[in-house]
Design a protein around this motif. Structure first.
Motif, PDB file in Angstrom:
ATOM      1  N   VAL A  90       0.862  -1.208  -0.102  1.00 55.99           N
ATOM      2  CA  VAL A  90      -0.017  -0.117  -0.019  1.00 55.99           C
ATOM      3  C   VAL A  90       0.975   1.382   0.018  1.00 55.99           C
ATOM      4  N   LEU A  91       0.535   2.254  -0.856  1.00 58.53           N
ATOM      5  CA  LEU A  91       1.196   3.533  -0.833  1.00 58.53           C
ATOM      6  C   LEU A  91       0.314   4.493  -0.409  1.00 58.53           C
ATOM      7  N   VAL A  92       0.601   5.327   0.533  1.00 55.41           N
ATOM      8  CA  VAL A  92      -0.609   6.494   1.112  1.00 55.41           C
ATOM      9  C   VAL A  92       0.322   7.774   0.675  1.00 55.41           C
ATOM     10  N   ASN A  93      -0.213   8.415  -0.553  1.00 55.01           N
ATOM     11  CA  ASN A  93       0.468   9.686  -0.629  1.00 55.01           C
ATOM     12  C   ASN A  93      -0.324  10.637   0.089  1.00 55.01           C
ATOM     13  N   ASN A  94       0.350  11.273   1.158  1.00 53.24           N
ATOM     14  CA  ASN A  94      -0.320  12.077   2.072  1.00 53.24           C
ATOM     15  C   ASN A  94       0.338  13.536   2.117  1.00 53.24           C
ATOM     16  N   ALA A  95       2.070  13.390   2.034  1.00 48.96           N
ATOM     17  CA  ALA A  95       2.580  14.764   2.368  1.00 48.96           C
ATOM     18  C   ALA A  95       1.958  15.783   1.394  1.00 48.96           C
ATOM     19  N   GLY A  96       1.795  16.904   2.086  1.00 50.56           N
ATOM     20  CA  GLY A  96       1.496  18.162   1.247  1.00 50.56           C
ATOM     21  C   GLY A  96       1.538  19.545   2.088  1.00 50.56           C
ATOM     22  N   ILE A  97       1.441  20.623   1.362  1.00 54.75           N
ATOM     23  CA  ILE A  97       1.428  21.961   1.973  1.00 54.75           C
ATOM     24  C   ILE A  97       0.439  22.715   1.388  1.00 54.75           C
ATOM     25  N   ILE A  98       0.030  23.693   2.086  1.00 54.40           N
ATOM     26  CA  ILE A  98      -0.849  25.054   1.625  1.00 54.40           C
ATOM     27  C   ILE A  98      -0.361  26.264   1.885  1.00 54.40           C
ATOM     28  N   GLU A  99      -0.621  27.314   1.267  1.00 55.53           N
ATOM     29  CA  GLU A  99      -0.277  28.494   1.146  1.00 55.53           C
ATOM     30  C   GLU A  99      -1.379  29.521   0.637  1.00 55.53           C
ATOM     31  N   ASN A 100      -1.560  30.333   1.132  1.00 55.47           N
ATOM     32  CA  ASN A 100      -2.610  31.372   0.765  1.00 55.47           C
ATOM     33  C   ASN A 100      -1.884  32.167  -0.514  1.00 55.47           C
ATOM     34  N   GLY A 101      -2.754  32.424  -1.536  1.00 58.97           N
ATOM     35  CA  GLY A 101      -2.503  33.272  -2.550  1.00 58.97           C
ATOM     36  C   GLY A 101      -3.502  33.213  -3.793  1.00 58.97           C
ATOM     37  N   SER A 102      -3.736  34.423  -4.303  1.00 62.45           N
ATOM     38  CA  SER A 102      -4.704  34.502  -5.640  1.00 62.45           C
ATOM     39  C   SER A 102      -4.035  34.686  -6.891  1.00 62.45           C
ATOM     40  N   ILE A 103      -4.701  34.753  -7.789  1.00 60.80           N
ATOM     41  CA  ILE A 103      -4.147  35.102  -9.286  1.00 60.80           C
ATOM     42  C   ILE A 103      -3.363  36.411  -9.259  1.00 60.80           C
ATOM     43  N   GLU A 104      -3.883  37.174  -8.320  1.00 65.42           N
ATOM     44  CA  GLU A 104      -3.125  38.654  -8.294  1.00 65.42           C
ATOM     45  C   GLU A 104      -1.862  38.355  -7.560  1.00 65.42           C
ATOM     46  N   ASN A 105      -1.607  37.625  -6.580  1.00 61.58           N
ATOM     47  CA  ASN A 105      -0.435  37.810  -5.908  1.00 61.58           C
ATOM     48  C   ASN A 105       0.455  36.322  -5.576  1.00 61.58           C
ATOM     49  N   THR A 106      -0.028  35.330  -6.333  1.00 63.74           N
ATOM     50  CA  THR A 106       0.746  33.910  -6.394  1.00 63.74           C
ATOM     51  C   THR A 106       1.848  34.157  -7.321  1.00 63.74           C
ATOM     52  N   SER A 107       3.037  34.274  -6.663  1.00 62.35           N
ATOM     53  CA  SER A 107       4.162  34.125  -7.584  1.00 62.35           C
ATOM     54  C   SER A 107       4.477  32.766  -7.994  1.00 62.35           C
ATOM     55  N   LEU A 108       5.114  32.736  -9.200  1.00 64.74           N
ATOM     56  CA  LEU A 108       5.621  31.705  -9.657  1.00 64.74           C
ATOM     57  C   LEU A 108       6.441  30.779  -9.011  1.00 64.74           C
ATOM     58  N   GLU A 109       7.226  31.243  -8.096  1.00 63.50           N
ATOM     59  CA  GLU A 109       8.075  30.611  -7.443  1.00 63.50           C
ATOM     60  C   GLU A 109       7.161  29.839  -6.057  1.00 63.50           C
ATOM     61  N   GLN A 110       6.185  30.534  -5.633  1.00 63.05           N
ATOM     62  CA  GLN A 110       5.149  29.986  -4.824  1.00 63.05           C
ATOM     63  C   GLN A 110       4.163  28.798  -5.432  1.00 63.05           C
ATOM     64  N   PHE A 111       3.833  29.105  -6.726  1.00 62.79           N
ATOM     65  CA  PHE A 111       3.108  27.899  -7.442  1.00 62.79           C
ATOM     66  C   PHE A 111       3.904  26.829  -7.694  1.00 62.79           C
ATOM     67  N   ASP A 112       5.306  27.046  -8.039  1.00 62.14           N
ATOM     68  CA  ASP A 112       6.150  25.782  -8.346  1.00 62.14           C
ATOM     69  C   ASP A 112       6.473  24.933  -6.880  1.00 62.14           C
TER      70      ASP A 112
END
Length: 260
Positions: A90-112
């Motif tokens: 069994v593989l459980v892919n659970n790791a993840g992160i969340i950050e705030n940001g909209s199309i107006e202020n989400t940088s490509l660095e944050q997106f990546d």
């Protein structure tokens, strides 16, 4: 739900949903591979799993410190699993992160940064694990979000990453079904973990956020990690042998809510 003799790999296992899922699998007799970046928390989860296992078994969990966004480090996980247990069920892919940001202020660095952790690392680890899962007729459970099913403002990159995980789940399910490997996802609503605080939400704001869950979730509250762990273990178990390609909301009904 009996996992005796089965090897379960869980990413993001040092806290929150990942840690609760590890303990639940331990109670059900699984041999565990726990992956995370925080060594101390990972050790604490391992100790809880050993205690939870009790008479079910005494196999010490394999603890692997890895940054899943490090492409060169990820293949070592499967190598370590093969060397220790010789199989993966069994593989459980659970790791993840969340950050705030909209199309107006989400940088490509944050997106990546978000996409690399929430999607690219899942793609890579799953790709590497598939040959082992085919051998055991095992299965995959991905941890998505209600944000993959519905649109929410100011977490744009996170929403996109989880929608992608949902489609990834369905596609992989179809591709691997002829080989006897199932792939499903759970889509939690708001669950009480450290995820949002790590994403920058301060204590006072977080408390108001949880209070607001009484309105945004049909069942009138946020969820508990064990409720999500129960769903993960069900999908991974032989009770779900005819279930694949599913995105299962575990969200107190939030996916069904409609503003009025």
């Amino acid at each position: 739900m009996d996992f005796k003799g089965k090897v379960v790999l869980i990413t993001g296992a040092s806290s929150g949903i990942g840690a609760a899922t590890a303990v639940k699998f331990a109670k059900l007799g699984a041999k565990l591979v726990l992956v995370a970046r925080n060594v101390e928390n990972l050790k604490a989860t391992g100790e809880k799993c050993l205690k939870a296992a009790g008479a079910q078994g005494s196999t010490t969990p394999l603890l692997i410190k890895t940054d899943l966004s490090d492409e060169k480090a990820v293949p070592n996980i499967i190598t370590d699993v093969s060397n220790k247990f010789g199989q993966l069920d069994v593989l459980v892919n659970n790791a993840g992160i969340i950050e705030n940001g909209s199309i107006e202020n989400t940088s490509l660095e944050q997106f990546d940064r978000i996409m690399n952790m929430n999607l690219r690392s899942v793609y890579q680890l799953t790709m590497l694990a598939v040959p082992e899962l085919i051998k055991t007729k095992g299965n995959i459970v991905n941890i998505s979000s209600v944000c993959g099913l519905r649109a929410f403002p100011n977490v744009l990159a996170y929403n996109i990453s989880k929608s992608a995980i949902d489609q990834f789940t369905r596609c992989v399910a179809l591709e691997l079904a002829p080989k006897g490997v199932r792939c499903n996802a759970v889509n939690p609503g708001v669950v009480v973990t450290n995820l949002h605080k790590r994403g920058g939400m301060h204590d006072e704001v977080y408390e108001k956020f949880l209070e607001h869950c009484k309105v945004t979730h049909a069942l009138g509250r946020a969820g508990d990690v064990e409720e999500v762990a129960n769903a993960i273990c069900f999908l991974a178990s032989d009770l779900a042998t005819f279930t694949t390609g599913m995105n299962m909301p575990v969200d107190g009904g939030r996916h069904a809510m409609c503003p009025r």
